[in-house]
Design a protein around this motif. Structure first.
Motif, PDB file in Angstrom:
ATOM      1  N   VAL A 198       0.836  -1.204   0.000  1.00 53.64           N
ATOM      2  CA  VAL A 198       0.000   0.000   0.000  1.00 53.64           C
ATOM      3  C   VAL A 198       0.869   1.252   0.000  1.00 53.64           C
ATOM      4  O   VAL A 198       0.689   2.156  -0.817  1.00 53.64           O
ATOM      5  N   VAL A 199       1.821   1.326   0.924  1.00 59.95           N
ATOM      6  CA  VAL A 199       2.634   2.541   1.006  1.00 59.95           C
ATOM      7  C   VAL A 199       3.507   2.703  -0.233  1.00 59.95           C
ATOM      8  O   VAL A 199       3.749   3.824  -0.694  1.00 59.95           O
ATOM      9  N   SER A 200       3.968   1.589  -0.778  1.00 61.46           N
ATOM     10  CA  SER A 200       4.785   1.678  -1.989  1.00 61.46           C
ATOM     11  C   SER A 200       3.982   2.250  -3.147  1.00 61.46           C
ATOM     12  O   SER A 200       4.449   3.142  -3.865  1.00 61.46           O
ATOM     13  N   ARG A 201       2.756   1.777  -3.320  1.00 64.11           N
ATOM     14  CA  ARG A 201       1.911   2.289  -4.411  1.00 64.11           C
ATOM     15  C   ARG A 201       1.502   3.735  -4.167  1.00 64.11           C
ATOM     16  O   ARG A 201       1.169   4.461  -5.110  1.00 64.11           O
ATOM     17  N   ALA A 202       1.513   4.160  -2.884  1.00 64.91           N
ATOM     18  CA  ALA A 202       1.145   5.542  -2.551  1.00 64.91           C
ATOM     19  C   ALA A 202       2.339   6.489  -2.637  1.00 64.91           C
ATOM     20  O   ALA A 202       2.216   7.666  -2.279  1.00 64.91           O
ATOM     21  N   GLY A 203       3.484   5.988  -3.112  1.00 64.91           N
ATOM     22  CA  GLY A 203       4.627   6.865  -3.334  1.00 64.91           C
ATOM     23  C   GLY A 203       5.656   6.899  -2.231  1.00 64.91           C
ATOM     24  O   GLY A 203       6.580   7.712  -2.271  1.00 64.91           O
TER      25      GLY A 203
END
Length: 366
Positions: free
Chosen positions: A332-337
């Motif tokens: 999740v955090v990776s996809r959120a930048g």
């Protein structure tokens, strides 16, 4: 929890008119209303104007000001003015009762809009505070029901630390009284909750009244997807209430319910662990009801909340700490930048906060 509603508007009006009705034969035009620049009559007229403005905007979900004016006949008897307060108060109460959950209409401070609970709370605030002003000018004794004053504080004054009793606290918070140990208030504003829109959902700021209910096992006034709210939202609400009760809560850095556009249901919670530190760093956390996982909702909400925070002057870095085996949250955090912090940054964070060495630090900077 019973959210503030139209019944509270009616109760506030009934308490007001009962007191002011004892002085309808007095001169309201020639007497100043407490500490205001208005006369008692002008203040009563303002209550009518506020009721009509709130009701008309909420009724249609107006996003711009409605260009009309409401006035009470200048020659109307004071008793007739009270009748108009009753009738317009009933109108606002009816609109609040019939407006669907989630509808918002324009109100300037501080985030540009308010929902039905916000307009109900503002209506109650107008009655309580301006009845106090008129009563003070006319030398009448007035004290509203404690639950009404507390409702106004927990729905509209999340930035104000609770005092020994709701009514004196509300008077102090609006520059109308004193509280031991607190400096006089010379400027004030109430605060409706912040809502940050995203494509498929909205991040809806949780007010102290709702956080208290969530902490105690309630629904916080939201309609939840089955299985919600998840435990993380209740824990976050507990921390938020501790901040509120200690006077350090800032609503924009509190807890948000994630509400889907398609059905109005809350599917999770997201928010900050506190205000930004001196270096502009703020930590974010989140959870989702199980039935909403794996559909990109957390990523969408986290991206919007992070971008909102980084657009502020007081935030330079948003970070999240995630357990090493929590692969879904890491994705999740990776996809959120967000990017994984360096080993040195993680070690420093662990030492600073006494955190578990298994926790990963993920960062997104301005």
């Amino acid at each position: 929890m019973r959210p503030i509603n139209g019944d509270d508007v009616i109760a506030a009006v009934e308490g007001s008119t009962a007191v002011l009705g004892t002085a309808v034969e007095r001169d309201w035009k020639g007497v100043r209303a407490g500490r205001l620049e208005w006369s008692c009559r002008e203040t009563a007229d303002h209550i009518v104007t506020a009721f009509m403005g709130y009701a008309s905007r909420l009724a249609v979900g107006a996003q711009d000001w409605l260009l009309f004016d409401v006035t009470v006949d200048e020659d109307a008897h004071n008793a007739a003015v009270l009748d108009v307060i009753r009738s317009t108060g009933a109108l606002l109460a009816a609109v609040v009762r019939t407006t669907p959950r989630g509808v918002r209409a324009v109100h300037p401070y501080p985030f540009g809009s308010a929902d039905r609970e916000g307009f109900a709370a503002m209506g109650v605030a107008e009655v309580l505070l301006h009845t106090h002003d008129i009563a003070e000018g006319l030398g009448l004794a007035y004290e509203p029901a404690e639950e009404l004053a507390e409702a106004v504080l927990t729905w509209l004054f999340p930035h104000v630390q609770p005092g020994p009793a709701p009514w004196p606290t509300l008077l102090w918070a609006t520059g109308r009284g004193e509280l031991p140990g607190r400096a006089p208030v010379t400027e004030w504003r109430w605060q409706n909750n912040l809502v940050i829109p995203a494509e498929r959902l909205a991040l809806v700021g949780v007010r102290p009244a709702a956080a208290r209910d969530l902490r105690l096992g309630g629904d916080g006034g939201f309609e939840w997807l089955e299985g919600g709210p998840f435990e993380g939202t209740r824990v976050a609400s507990t921390y938020m209430m501790k901040a509120y009760e200690s006077g350090v809560h800032r609503p924009e850095f509190g807890v948000f319910a994630l509400v889907r556009h398609e059905d109005g249901r809350a599917i999770g919670g997201m928010g900050f662990h506190g205000v930004p530190d001196e270096e502009g760093r703020v930590e974010v956390g989140y959870d989702l009801v199980e039935g909403a996982r794996g559909q990109g909702y957390a990523t969408e909400a986290l991206r919007m909340l992070t971008e909102w925070a980084l657009a502020r002057d007081d935030v330079d870095t948003v970070f999240a700490t995630i357990e090493g085996d929590n692969l879904p949250s890491q994705r999740v955090v990776s996809r959120a930048g967000f990017t994984r912090a360096t080993v040195e940054e993680e070690r420093a964070a662990q030492e600073e906060n006494g955190a578990d060495s298994d926790l990963q630090l993920h960062i997104r900077r301005r």
